[in-house]
Scaffold this motif. Structure first.
Motif, PDB file in Angstrom:
ATOM      1  N   HIS A  76       0.879  -1.178   0.000  1.00 25.91           N
ATOM      2  CA  HIS A  76       0.000   0.000   0.000  1.00 25.91           C
ATOM      3  C   HIS A  76       0.911   1.220   0.000  1.00 25.91           C
ATOM      4  O   HIS A  76       1.665   1.428   0.944  1.00 25.91           O
ATOM      5  N   HIS A  77       0.875   1.993  -1.071  1.00 23.39           N
ATOM      6  CA  HIS A  77       1.889   3.012  -1.315  1.00 23.39           C
ATOM      7  C   HIS A  77       1.290   4.418  -1.282  1.00 23.39           C
ATOM      8  O   HIS A  77       0.454   4.747  -2.118  1.00 23.39           O
ATOM      9  N   PRO A  78       1.743   5.245  -0.353  1.00 23.58           N
ATOM     10  CA  PRO A  78       1.228   6.611  -0.275  1.00 23.58           C
ATOM     11  C   PRO A  78       1.872   7.506  -1.336  1.00 23.58           C
ATOM     12  O   PRO A  78       2.938   7.198  -1.864  1.00 23.58           O
ATOM     13  N   ASP A  79       1.198   8.621  -1.627  1.00 24.75           N
ATOM     14  CA  ASP A  79       1.852   9.695  -2.365  1.00 24.75           C
ATOM     15  C   ASP A  79       2.706  10.431  -1.347  1.00 24.75           C
ATOM     16  O   ASP A  79       2.249  10.693  -0.224  1.00 24.75           O
ATOM     17  N   ILE A  80       3.928  10.763  -1.719  1.00 23.74           N
ATOM     18  CA  ILE A  80       4.872  11.390  -0.790  1.00 23.74           C
ATOM     19  C   ILE A  80       5.399  12.688  -1.409  1.00 23.74           C
ATOM     20  O   ILE A  80       5.907  12.677  -2.534  1.00 23.74           O
ATOM     21  N   LEU A  81       5.264  13.772  -0.659  1.00 22.56           N
ATOM     22  CA  LEU A  81       5.810  15.062  -1.058  1.00 22.56           C
ATOM     23  C   LEU A  81       6.850  15.466  -0.022  1.00 22.56           C
ATOM     24  O   LEU A  81       6.548  15.529   1.170  1.00 22.56           O
ATOM     25  N   ILE A  82       8.069  15.718  -0.476  1.00 23.31           N
ATOM     26  CA  ILE A  82       9.166  16.076   0.425  1.00 23.31           C
ATOM     27  C   ILE A  82       9.527  17.541   0.185  1.00 23.31           C
ATOM     28  O   ILE A  82       9.800  17.937  -0.958  1.00 23.31           O
ATOM     29  N   ARG A  83       9.518  18.319   1.266  1.00 22.32           N
ATOM     30  CA  ARG A  83       9.948  19.720   1.217  1.00 22.32           C
ATOM     31  C   ARG A  83      10.918  19.948   2.365  1.00 22.32           C
ATOM     32  O   ARG A  83      10.506  20.268   3.476  1.00 22.32           O
ATOM     33  N   TYR A  84      12.179  19.718   2.089  1.00 24.74           N
ATOM     34  CA  TYR A  84      13.281  19.821   3.038  1.00 24.74           C
ATOM     35  C   TYR A  84      13.007  18.990   4.293  1.00 24.74           C
ATOM     36  O   TYR A  84      13.206  17.784   4.284  1.00 24.74           O
ATOM     37  N   SER A  85      12.546  19.608   5.385  1.00 24.64           N
ATOM     38  CA  SER A  85      12.332  18.859   6.632  1.00 24.64           C
ATOM     39  C   SER A  85      10.856  18.501   6.842  1.00 24.64           C
ATOM     40  O   SER A  85      10.493  18.001   7.892  1.00 24.64           O
ATOM     41  N   ARG A  86      10.043  18.729   5.830  1.00 28.84           N
ATOM     42  CA  ARG A  86       8.616  18.388   5.919  1.00 28.84           C
ATOM     43  C   ARG A  86       8.279  17.317   4.893  1.00 28.84           C
ATOM     44  O   ARG A  86       8.734  17.386   3.747  1.00 28.84           O
ATOM     45  N   VAL A  87       7.488  16.351   5.332  1.00 34.26           N
ATOM     46  CA  VAL A  87       7.059  15.265   4.451  1.00 34.26           C
ATOM     47  C   VAL A  87       5.544  15.153   4.554  1.00 34.26           C
ATOM     48  O   VAL A  87       4.996  15.003   5.649  1.00 34.26           O
TER      49      VAL A  87
END
Length: 120
Positions: A76-87
């Motif tokens: 089960h795979h989430p969409d992941i958005l990475i912005r430096y120290s925020r996920v």
């Protein structure tokens, strides 16, 4: 017959009956009730979502790595958005056309991973 569960065949250590139950799209009322147990999560449309904050980029990437391992384990795979120290994780069950128990199970597991890594 060892290891099986009533009405289901074991696949990757889980019963197919349980998997099928996890793929039932939840009602709006069910989603609202489950979101009360995960207060950092919200429902922007046909998914649930949370942004995790970490001390730095490296800690954020450790979280992403552990989430990826969990995703592969449970398929089960989430969409992941990475912005430096925020996920930001976004979860929905595409096979069911919306939000299911499987999404809430993954959200709770993600919260536990984040907590172990000192998420803010």
């Amino acid at each position: 017959m060892g290891g099986g569960s009533a009405g289901g065949i074991l696949r990757h250590g889980r019963s197919t009956t349980l998997d099928a139950m996890s793929l039932v799209k939840l009602s709006d009322a069910d989603i609202a009730a489950r979101l009360e147990t995960l207060p950092e999560w919200s429902q922007p449309g046909e998914e649930i979502q949370r942004t995790f904050r970490f001390a730095d980029f490296v800690a954020a990437m450790r979280f992403v790595e552990q989430v990826a391992e969990r995703a592969e384990l449970v398929q089960h795979h989430p969409d992941i958005l990475i912005r430096y120290s925020r996920v930001t994780l976004s979860l929905s069950t595409h096979d069911a056309g919306g939000i299911t128990d499987k999404d809430f199970e993954f959200a709770a597991a993600s919260d536990a991973i984040a907590s172990s890594l000192g998420a803010k």
